[in-house]
Enzyme design. Structure first.
Site, PDB file in Angstrom:
ATOM      1  N   TYR A 153      67.388  40.356  11.969  1.00  0.00           N
ATOM      2  CA  TYR A 153      66.821  40.882  10.912  1.00  0.00           C
ATOM      3  C   TYR A 153      65.957  39.785  10.101  1.00  0.00           C
ATOM      4  O   TYR A 153      65.962  38.890  10.161  1.00  0.00           O
ATOM      5  CB  TYR A 153      68.088  40.965  10.044  1.00  0.00           C
ATOM      6  CG  TYR A 153      67.577  41.039   8.286  1.00  0.00           C
ATOM      7  CD1 TYR A 153      67.321  42.033   7.823  1.00  0.00           C
ATOM      8  CD2 TYR A 153      68.119  40.032   7.589  1.00  0.00           C
ATOM      9  CE1 TYR A 153      66.804  42.247   6.340  1.00  0.00           C
ATOM     10  CE2 TYR A 153      67.954  40.051   6.134  1.00  0.00           C
ATOM     11  CZ  TYR A 153      67.183  41.321   5.620  1.00  0.00           C
ATOM     12  OH  TYR A 153      67.194  41.241   4.281  1.00  0.00           O
ATOM     13  N   ASP A 238      77.590  37.497  10.390  1.00  0.00           N
ATOM     14  CA  ASP A 238      77.151  38.283   9.527  1.00  0.00           C
ATOM     15  C   ASP A 238      77.783  39.704   9.788  1.00  0.00           C
ATOM     16  O   ASP A 238      77.508  40.406  10.719  1.00  0.00           O
ATOM     17  CB  ASP A 238      75.453  38.490   9.292  1.00  0.00           C
ATOM     18  CG  ASP A 238      75.144  39.085   8.368  1.00  0.00           C
ATOM     19  OD1 ASP A 238      75.808  40.356   8.032  1.00  0.00           O
ATOM     20  OD2 ASP A 238      73.935  38.815   7.663  1.00  0.00           O
ATOM     21  N   ILE A 240      78.233  42.460   7.603  1.00  0.00           N
ATOM     22  CA  ILE A 240      77.875  43.362   6.349  1.00  0.00           C
ATOM     23  C   ILE A 240      77.825  44.642   6.791  1.00  0.00           C
ATOM     24  O   ILE A 240      78.008  45.506   5.812  1.00  0.00           O
ATOM     25  CB  ILE A 240      76.835  42.772   5.593  1.00  0.00           C
ATOM     26  CG1 ILE A 240      75.479  43.327   6.538  1.00  0.00           C
ATOM     27  CG2 ILE A 240      76.711  41.265   5.127  1.00  0.00           C
ATOM     28  CD1 ILE A 240      74.133  42.918   5.612  1.00  0.00           C
ATOM     29  N   LYS A 278      76.047  47.438   2.107  1.00  0.00           N
ATOM     30  CA  LYS A 278      75.784  48.304   3.379  1.00  0.00           C
ATOM     31  C   LYS A 278      77.132  49.447   3.436  1.00  0.00           C
ATOM     32  O   LYS A 278      76.948  50.500   3.370  1.00  0.00           O
ATOM     33  CB  LYS A 278      75.637  47.562   4.783  1.00  0.00           C
ATOM     34  CG  LYS A 278      74.531  46.745   4.545  1.00  0.00           C
ATOM     35  CD  LYS A 278      73.208  47.119   4.157  1.00  0.00           C
ATOM     36  CE  LYS A 278      72.129  46.150   3.927  1.00  0.00           C
ATOM     37  NZ  LYS A 278      70.640  46.593   3.497  1.00  0.00           N
TER      38      LYS A 278
END
Length: 491
Positions: A153, A238, A240, A278
């Site tokens: 990302y 991460d 999410i 998300k």
């Protein structure tokens, strides 16, 4: 004008006038093109369609229906105003107990209730952006580094490094094995950092992956946990996108499950980033979470959370919503099903013109393979194709180079932030373009006719720098320079 800018710069810090935000990237350039002339089915049918925003807009009807039936959950309604005073007064940075309990319960439910989370380890943050930065501040000093598998990302370049002074060292992954994270790739990156006299403090992974849309299997996670324990470095996971795994796919495996099974693991090295941006489609609520198994980390992060708390009004509403088990179960199931259908519809449409995507099983996007459309296998050719996609096809997709992909020709395409009719328009534009470039052995040409009725951008297909393109686009309200210090986070 130039003299005035120089004078202004002299009044600001090096951080303020530097490029640490990493905005000079096609990832952000596409946003500017969209903001300049956004698609609207009636007012701007030839506008740019936003496919660069990883947002889940497929289940707002479920949330709106719940709000209509539970109006007391909001302190700004006649039914809920009785709680206004108690919610509006000062709240400390621990967060409302009912909020932390609801978040912990939801995190467990998203992971199939195979693991439980302790509400006392829930630390609030202003979105996952703030959570990542908080962890970096707590675990590393300026100049230290985190390993991060590619592609990753683009916002990590901002979130983790900008204000902390921390570095990111890429772990190069390749399409030959579907970009899987291997022990050899981790070892190579770690060794290179040592050779460059860079102290590695941790490994940052995204599971499910943004931009790949894939989940890490249990064995890969076990290998990663073994690696960080061997090196005695931190692991930041991460997670999410944990609830975006499609139906009829392997279940999401959290690092929290792996360490439950691994009695030798040093839990002080394990940290999780989570949010509701998300999985629930609520990025505007700025609900970010740091969950750490390290007591000192939790204590430090909680103090630092004063700089980015979640409003008590939002906590109150979220606590009520996530405490409704029937709603949560229905939402998770419906979201998975709708995401699965959207991906199938979009990828089937691409297959009609022989465009493939990485075989993903989660996320709000696809990792689209356009290598055969490049005039040569170079990142310059990727940029030229991307300019055509933005200018002629009028789609804001993100080129793989902005995700630090090691191979040119891959693009992230977000598919869950639009309605069905807009998706069909996007597919038709791609189909028309590919039909006009059937010869796979020649360079991509500008379409003989415009794919849209008018063109609001003037782009060149020369090998000039992307900055030449940027200079033709006005700064958007989402751009931190010069109008605002803010930028859309976690897209």
């Amino acid at each position: 004008m130039a003299a005035n800018l120089r004078n202004q710069n002299q009044l600001l810090s090096k951080m303020a006038i530097g490029d640490g935000h990493r905005e000079k990237s096609p990832y952000f350039d596409g946003w500017k093109a969209y903001d300049k002339y956004p698609y609207h089915p009636e007012e701007r049918p030839d506008g740019v369609i936003q496919m660069g925003l990883a947002e889940n807009q497929l289940c707002f009807d479920l949330i709106q229906d719940w709000l209509m039936k539970n109006s007391e959950a909001s302190i700004c309604t006649p039914d809920g105003v009785v709680n206004f005073k108690d919610t509006a007064v000062f709240q400390d940075y621990h967060g409302l107990p009912e909020f932390r309990e609801a978040i912990a319960k939801f995190m467990g439910k998203v992971r199939g209730d195979r693991v439980k989370f302790d509400p006392d380890r829930i630390v609030m943050s202003g979105g996952a952006t703030g959570a990542q930065e908080t962890i970096a501040f707590c675990l590393a000093d300026p100049g230290d580094a985190f390993l991060v598998p590619t592609p990753y990302y683009p916002g990590f370049d901002r979130d983790v490094t900008w204000r902390t002074g921390v570095q990111l060292v890429p772990v190069v992954c390749a399409s030959s094995n579907n970009f899987k994270i291997t022990k050899s790739a981790l070892e190579d990156a770690y060794r290179k950092a040592q050779e460059d006299n860079i102290r590695v403090k941790g490994l940052l992974i995204t599971n499910p992956s943004n931009p790949l849309g894939t989940i890490l299997d249990r064995e890969t996670l076990k290998g990663i946990v073994s690696f960080i324990n061997e090196k005695n470095i931190h692991l930041v996971c991460d997670e999410i996108y944990a609830a975006t795994v499609f139906t009829n796919q392997p279940s999401f495996v959290s690092v929290s499950e792996v360490i439950e099974e691994d009695t030798e693991c040093n839990r002080d090295l394990i940290h999780i980033v989570y949010s509701l941006s998300k999985d629930m489609g609520l990025p505007g609520f700025r609900v970010g979470i740091v969950y750490s198994y390290n007591d000192a980390m939790v204590n430090c992060a909680r103090k630092m959370s004063s700089f980015g708390l979640v409003s008590s009004q939002t906590q109150h509403l979220i606590a009520a919503m996530l405490s409704d088990d029937e709603f949560v179960d229905r939402f998770i199931a419906k979201s998975k099903g709708r995401l699965d259908k959207r991906r199938k519809d979009f990828t089937e449409g691409l297959k009609q013109v022989k465009i493939d995507c990485l075989n993903g099983n989660a996320g709000l996007f696809v990792w689209m393979d356009l290598r055969r459309l490049l005039k040569d296998q170079s990142f310059e050719a990727e940029m030229e194709l991307w300019k055509v996609i933005i200018n002629e096809i009028k789609l804001n997709v993100s080129p793989g180079s902005s995700f630090h992909c090691s191979e040119p020709g891959w693009f992230r395409v977000c598919i869950a932030n639009m309605d069905d009719s807009t998706m069909k328009v996007a597919l038709s534009r791609i189909t028309d373009f590919v039909h006009q470039n059937k010869d796979q052995n020649t360079e991509v040409k500008m379409p003989a006719r415009k794919l849209c009725r008018r063109s609001s951008l003037k782009l060149s297909l020369s090998r000039g720098k992307v900055e030449d393109f940027v200079s033709q686009i006005n700064m958007s309200p989402h751009t931190p320079i010069p109008q605002s210090p803010l930028v859309r986070a976690r897209t």
